[in-house]
Design a protein around this motif. Structure first.
Motif, PDB file in Angstrom:
ATOM      1  N   ILE A 172       0.534  -6.255   4.427  1.00 14.35           N
ATOM      2  CA  ILE A 172       1.273  -5.000   4.368  1.00 14.35           C
ATOM      3  C   ILE A 172       1.825  -5.220   3.218  1.00 14.35           C
ATOM      4  O   ILE A 172       2.883  -6.195   3.108  1.00 14.35           O
ATOM      5  CB  ILE A 172       1.861  -4.535   5.471  1.00 14.35           C
ATOM      6  CG1 ILE A 172       0.796  -4.689   6.774  1.00 14.35           C
ATOM      7  CG2 ILE A 172       2.368  -3.181   5.124  1.00 14.35           C
ATOM      8  CD1 ILE A 172       1.667  -3.897   7.995  1.00 14.35           C
ATOM      9  N   ASN A 173       1.710  -4.290   2.068  1.00 15.06           N
ATOM     10  CA  ASN A 173       2.752  -4.388   0.980  1.00 15.06           C
ATOM     11  C   ASN A 173       3.338  -2.941   1.020  1.00 15.06           C
ATOM     12  O   ASN A 173       2.550  -2.122   1.242  1.00 15.06           O
ATOM     13  CB  ASN A 173       1.629  -4.540  -0.439  1.00 15.06           C
ATOM     14  CG  ASN A 173       1.204  -5.734  -0.687  1.00 15.06           C
ATOM     15  OD1 ASN A 173       1.397  -6.590   0.049  1.00 15.06           O
ATOM     16  ND2 ASN A 173       0.486  -5.970  -1.898  1.00 15.06           N
ATOM     17  N   TYR A 174       5.007  -3.278   0.883  1.00 19.55           N
ATOM     18  CA  TYR A 174       5.589  -2.025   0.771  1.00 19.55           C
ATOM     19  C   TYR A 174       6.074  -1.902  -0.787  1.00 19.55           C
ATOM     20  O   TYR A 174       6.652  -2.568  -1.300  1.00 19.55           O
ATOM     21  CB  TYR A 174       6.666  -2.204   1.531  1.00 19.55           C
ATOM     22  CG  TYR A 174       6.348  -2.280   3.068  1.00 19.55           C
ATOM     23  CD1 TYR A 174       6.172  -3.600   3.547  1.00 19.55           C
ATOM     24  CD2 TYR A 174       6.520  -1.264   3.999  1.00 19.55           C
ATOM     25  CE1 TYR A 174       5.945  -3.796   4.813  1.00 19.55           C
ATOM     26  CE2 TYR A 174       6.384  -1.362   5.217  1.00 19.55           C
ATOM     27  CZ  TYR A 174       5.754  -2.590   5.889  1.00 19.55           C
ATOM     28  OH  TYR A 174       5.727  -2.543   7.368  1.00 19.55           O
ATOM     29  N   ALA A 175       5.136  -0.833  -1.264  1.00 23.05           N
ATOM     30  CA  ALA A 175       5.665  -0.457  -2.586  1.00 23.05           C
ATOM     31  C   ALA A 175       6.683   0.491  -3.032  1.00 23.05           C
ATOM     32  O   ALA A 175       6.426   1.792  -3.182  1.00 23.05           O
ATOM     33  CB  ALA A 175       4.367  -0.024  -3.638  1.00 23.05           C
ATOM     34  N   ILE A 176       7.917   0.180  -2.269  1.00 20.36           N
ATOM     35  CA  ILE A 176       9.120   0.994  -2.382  1.00 20.36           C
ATOM     36  C   ILE A 176      10.218   0.326  -2.967  1.00 20.36           C
ATOM     37  O   ILE A 176       9.915  -0.860  -3.023  1.00 20.36           O
ATOM     38  CB  ILE A 176       9.388   1.379  -0.933  1.00 20.36           C
ATOM     39  CG1 ILE A 176       9.796  -0.005  -0.316  1.00 20.36           C
ATOM     40  CG2 ILE A 176       8.410   2.139  -0.177  1.00 20.36           C
ATOM     41  CD1 ILE A 176      10.328   0.297   1.335  1.00 20.36           C
ATOM     42  N   ASP A 177      11.146   0.846  -3.525  1.00 22.14           N
ATOM     43  CA  ASP A 177      12.348   0.473  -4.143  1.00 22.14           C
ATOM     44  C   ASP A 177      11.752  -0.695  -5.229  1.00 22.14           C
ATOM     45  O   ASP A 177      12.071  -1.957  -5.257  1.00 22.14           O
ATOM     46  CB  ASP A 177      13.212  -0.456  -3.163  1.00 22.14           C
ATOM     47  CG  ASP A 177      13.469   0.648  -2.040  1.00 22.14           C
ATOM     48  OD1 ASP A 177      13.665   1.777  -2.175  1.00 22.14           O
ATOM     49  OD2 ASP A 177      13.899   0.042  -1.058  1.00 22.14           O
ATOM     50  N   ILE A 178      11.214  -0.382  -6.230  1.00 24.44           N
ATOM     51  CA  ILE A 178      10.215  -1.188  -7.033  1.00 24.44           C
ATOM     52  C   ILE A 178      11.194  -1.567  -8.107  1.00 24.44           C
ATOM     53  O   ILE A 178      11.490  -0.925  -9.176  1.00 24.44           O
ATOM     54  CB  ILE A 178       8.926  -0.474  -7.525  1.00 24.44           C
ATOM     55  CG1 ILE A 178       8.251  -0.223  -6.167  1.00 24.44           C
ATOM     56  CG2 ILE A 178       8.273  -1.513  -8.478  1.00 24.44           C
ATOM     57  CD1 ILE A 178       6.826   0.791  -6.798  1.00 24.44           C
ATOM     58  N   THR A 179      11.819  -2.760  -8.114  1.00 21.40           N
ATOM     59  CA  THR A 179      12.961  -3.369  -9.163  1.00 21.40           C
ATOM     60  C   THR A 179      12.141  -4.065 -10.116  1.00 21.40           C
ATOM     61  O   THR A 179      10.768  -4.606  -9.952  1.00 21.40           O
ATOM     62  CB  THR A 179      13.670  -4.318  -8.099  1.00 21.40           C
ATOM     63  OG1 THR A 179      13.023  -5.168  -7.297  1.00 21.40           O
ATOM     64  CG2 THR A 179      14.808  -3.536  -7.283  1.00 21.40           C
ATOM     65  N   PRO A 180      12.611  -4.339 -11.145  1.00 25.99           N
ATOM     66  CA  PRO A 180      12.061  -5.297 -12.360  1.00 25.99           C
ATOM     67  C   PRO A 180      11.995  -6.470 -11.809  1.00 25.99           C
ATOM     68  O   PRO A 180      10.970  -7.234 -12.508  1.00 25.99           O
ATOM     69  CB  PRO A 180      12.991  -4.692 -13.443  1.00 25.99           C
ATOM     70  CG  PRO A 180      14.302  -4.483 -13.035  1.00 25.99           C
ATOM     71  CD  PRO A 180      14.164  -3.611 -11.807  1.00 25.99           C
ATOM     72  N   THR A 181      12.771  -7.081 -11.246  1.00 29.91           N
ATOM     73  CA  THR A 181      12.421  -8.532 -10.887  1.00 29.91           C
ATOM     74  C   THR A 181      12.531  -8.849  -9.293  1.00 29.91           C
ATOM     75  O   THR A 181      12.565  -7.924  -8.419  1.00 29.91           O
ATOM     76  CB  THR A 181      13.380  -9.193 -11.805  1.00 29.91           C
ATOM     77  OG1 THR A 181      13.393 -10.446 -11.642  1.00 29.91           O
ATOM     78  CG2 THR A 181      15.093  -8.936 -11.043  1.00 29.91           C
ATOM     79  N   ILE A 235       0.884 -12.802   9.398  1.00 26.46           N
ATOM     80  CA  ILE A 235       1.098 -11.421   9.033  1.00 26.46           C
ATOM     81  C   ILE A 235       2.285 -11.297   7.783  1.00 26.46           C
ATOM     82  O   ILE A 235       3.228 -11.779   8.010  1.00 26.46           O
ATOM     83  CB  ILE A 235       1.594 -10.452  10.009  1.00 26.46           C
ATOM     84  CG1 ILE A 235       0.467 -10.425  11.160  1.00 26.46           C
ATOM     85  CG2 ILE A 235       1.774  -8.994   9.468  1.00 26.46           C
ATOM     86  CD1 ILE A 235      -0.861 -10.046  10.984  1.00 26.46           C
ATOM     87  N   VAL A 236       1.681 -11.010   6.615  1.00 26.46           N
ATOM     88  CA  VAL A 236       2.471 -11.295   5.352  1.00 26.46           C
ATOM     89  C   VAL A 236       2.956  -9.697   4.937  1.00 26.46           C
ATOM     90  O   VAL A 236       2.283  -8.761   4.701  1.00 26.46           O
ATOM     91  CB  VAL A 236       1.814 -11.736   4.262  1.00 26.46           C
ATOM     92  CG1 VAL A 236       2.535 -11.893   2.963  1.00 26.46           C
ATOM     93  CG2 VAL A 236       1.062 -13.119   4.726  1.00 26.46           C
ATOM     94  N   LEU A 237       4.486  -9.678   5.224  1.00 24.71           N
ATOM     95  CA  LEU A 237       5.000  -8.240   4.678  1.00 24.71           C
ATOM     96  C   LEU A 237       5.540  -8.597   3.421  1.00 24.71           C
ATOM     97  O   LEU A 237       6.499  -9.295   3.251  1.00 24.71           O
ATOM     98  CB  LEU A 237       6.277  -7.925   5.830  1.00 24.71           C
ATOM     99  CG  LEU A 237       5.673  -7.607   7.200  1.00 24.71           C
ATOM    100  CD1 LEU A 237       6.928  -7.350   7.988  1.00 24.71           C
ATOM    101  CD2 LEU A 237       4.265  -6.894   7.411  1.00 24.71           C
ATOM    102  N   SER A 238       5.129  -7.721   2.337  1.00 28.99           N
ATOM    103  CA  SER A 238       5.721  -8.132   1.014  1.00 28.99           C
ATOM    104  C   SER A 238       6.081  -6.797   0.357  1.00 28.99           C
ATOM    105  O   SER A 238       5.758  -5.549   0.569  1.00 28.99           O
ATOM    106  CB  SER A 238       4.400  -8.434   0.018  1.00 28.99           C
ATOM    107  OG  SER A 238       3.730  -9.669   0.672  1.00 28.99           O
ATOM    108  N   HIS A 239       7.113  -7.026  -0.417  1.00 23.06           N
ATOM    109  CA  HIS A 239       7.898  -6.118  -1.363  1.00 23.06           C
ATOM    110  C   HIS A 239       7.268  -6.132  -2.404  1.00 23.06           C
ATOM    111  O   HIS A 239       7.316  -7.071  -3.385  1.00 23.06           O
ATOM    112  CB  HIS A 239       9.358  -6.269  -1.544  1.00 23.06           C
ATOM    113  CG  HIS A 239      10.258  -5.310  -2.247  1.00 23.06           C
ATOM    114  ND1 HIS A 239      11.224  -5.654  -2.939  1.00 23.06           N
ATOM    115  CD2 HIS A 239       9.862  -4.023  -2.645  1.00 23.06           C
ATOM    116  CE1 HIS A 239      11.582  -4.684  -3.482  1.00 23.06           C
ATOM    117  NE2 HIS A 239      10.932  -3.724  -3.309  1.00 23.06           N
TER     118      HIS A 239
END
Ligand code: SF4
Ligand code: SF4
Length: 452
Positions: free
Chosen positions: A288-297, A149-153
């Protein structure tokens, strides 16, 4: 091409991102990726030392709880980096993960460095018809699990352009050797041996890492002398492992402008991702992708910078391409956060605007944010066509902090503050209210001076 389902919770609402992840795990059917009693690797990025952008441990703990509810035997994992910084060895990664909040106590299960104490524990995963690679090296603990299960930022990435599921699998699940291969560091045409060497740029003892520079080269190919020119790089013995980081920051070793390694790297990520997803079995991997706190790098740098986009929500799917497509599409549609990286003066055009590719435009080299996705489509790793399904909150009795509503009976009988002996203390208040609502309103009349 078939249409894949991507389930989504928007960023608003009085539901925590922990609960959104748990709910999406269920509606996307990620529980079907494993059977009762199966070992389940939950892959995260635990963040570099001093980085603060990575996924919060409570988000990961929520998924651990859900995997357990469905009978899985979870462990949370990350892998060592191919260069020596705060996650360069298993020991260092455990220390960094703990400092960033990932421990068995916070997660509710073991935290494992999946490629072992030195990043050498790996399984060779075959790959047919790759864009660059013939095989890739999957971290052993992940390879030995029954399910992944892949949890990605979701955020930017200095070389991958953006980072999410494809990058978390293609790079994040690789051993040290695997990472070095995927970065194309050992590629015969544009690998590190084709880089320029400028020993005259070394500042010698004035450099803060002068005494340590070169000492981590496993082949002794990069050394520092006490006499000018200080750095010595023997390309005949260099194996392109990148443990030295190749001194890019001080410009002693630089990738020539015409070298296309960095422009191809996002596509090589997809090669490895294909090898690993196929190795685990497509029915045994969920995202599951968490599109939160989206930093430039990426979370692999020791800072985070200002978020470039407002939160876009949480996404879940069984299709690694579709889920990244959905995040990228959402990022294009949204205007950037004022003052963040897309507003920097040196950038061309108006990359902050809705409709523009934020990640493509903030890169320092011309490379498309769609590179990994396009390469993965070419490999047949999933579907770019997707149906975005807005999820609805689950039943309150299932998702409403149930753990903390089941208080132990002693809570109600404890002596110092018991509901059987309630404390009512009106005498603790002053008779007059000493402050007016007017006094509490508006900005204080304070002077601010700025310097520097
Ligand atoms: S090569 Fe670069 S990092 Fe190494 S001592 Fe010289 S200036 Fe410092
Ligand atoms: S000089 Fe070559 S062999 Fe030595 S650490 Fe750097 S990339 Fe690896």
């Amino acid at each position: 091409m078939s249409v894949s389902k991507v389930y989504h919770f928007g960023p608003r609402g009085r539901i925590s991102d922990v609960i959104k992840g748990q709910r999406l795990f269920e509606v996307a059917g990620l529980n079907e990726c494993f059977n009762r009693g199966d070992s389940v690797a939950i892959k995260i990025h635990c963040g570099e030392w001093d980085n603060t952008g990575y996924l919060r441990p409570s988000i990961v703990a929520g998924i651990v709880e859900t995997v357990k509810e469905y009978g899985g035997d979870p462990f949370v994992c990350d892998t060592t980096t191919c260069y020596l910084r705060s996650r360069g060895t298993g020991r260092d990664e455990l220390l960094t993960a703990a400092r960033n909040g990932f421990t068995p106590q916070t997660l509710g299960c073991p935290f494992v460095v999946a490629d072992g104490p030195y990043g050498l524990n790996e399984v060779k995963a075959p790959l047919e018809n790759g864009n660059f690679l013939k095989h890739a090296y999957l971290a052993e603990a992940i390879a030995n699990a029954d399910s992944l299960i892949v949890l990605s930022h979701f955020k930017g990435h200095g070389e991958g352009v953006y980072g999410a599921a494809l990058k978390n699998v293609g790079i994040g699940c690789s051993s040290k050797q695997g990472k070095s291969n995927v970065h194309l560091f050992q590629h015969p045409i544009f690998g590190v041996l084709a880089y320029e060497f400028h020993p005259e740029k070394c500042v010698g003892e004035e450099c803060p890492i002068y005494k340590r520079c070169g000492e981590n080269c496993p082949t002794g190919s990069f050394t520092i002398s006490t006499e000018k020119p200080y750095p010595r790089w023997d390309r005949s013995t260099c194996i392109g492992c990148y443990e030295c980081g190749l001194r890019g920051a001080c410009e002693v070793v630089v990738q020539p402008e015409a070298n296309t390694r960095r422009r191809y790297f996002p596509a090589a990520i997809s090669d490895a991702a294909k090898a690993y997803v196929d190795y685990m079995g497509r029915d045994h991997v969920g995202f599951i992708n968490y599109a939160i706190d989206i930093t430039p790098t990426c979370d692999c740098v020791p800072y985070s910078d200002m978020h470039i986009l407002p939160n876009l929500g949480v996404f879940a799917s069984k299709d690694i391409i579709a889920i990244d497509m959905a995040c990228l599409d959402a990022s294009v549609q949204m205007q950037a956060v004022p003052g963040s990286r897309p507003y920097d003066e040196e950038l061309e055009g108006e990359p902050w605007k809705a409709g523009h590719e934020k990640f493509t435009n903030i890169m320092r080299i011309p490379v498309s944010q769609w590179s990994s996705v396009n390469a993965a489509i070419k490999l047949g790793l999933g579907s770019a066509d997707y149906e975005l399904i807005e999820a609805i909150p689950g039943p309150r009795e299932r998702y409403g902090q149930k753990k903390y509503r089941e208080h132990h009976p002693s809570y109600f009988t404890r002596k110092p503050f018991s509901i059987n002996k309630p404390r009512f203390e009106p005498e603790c208040y002053l008779e007059d209210i000493k402050v007016t609502l007017e006094e509490l309103s508006g900005r204080p009349n304070a002077k601010v001076t700025r310097s520097g």
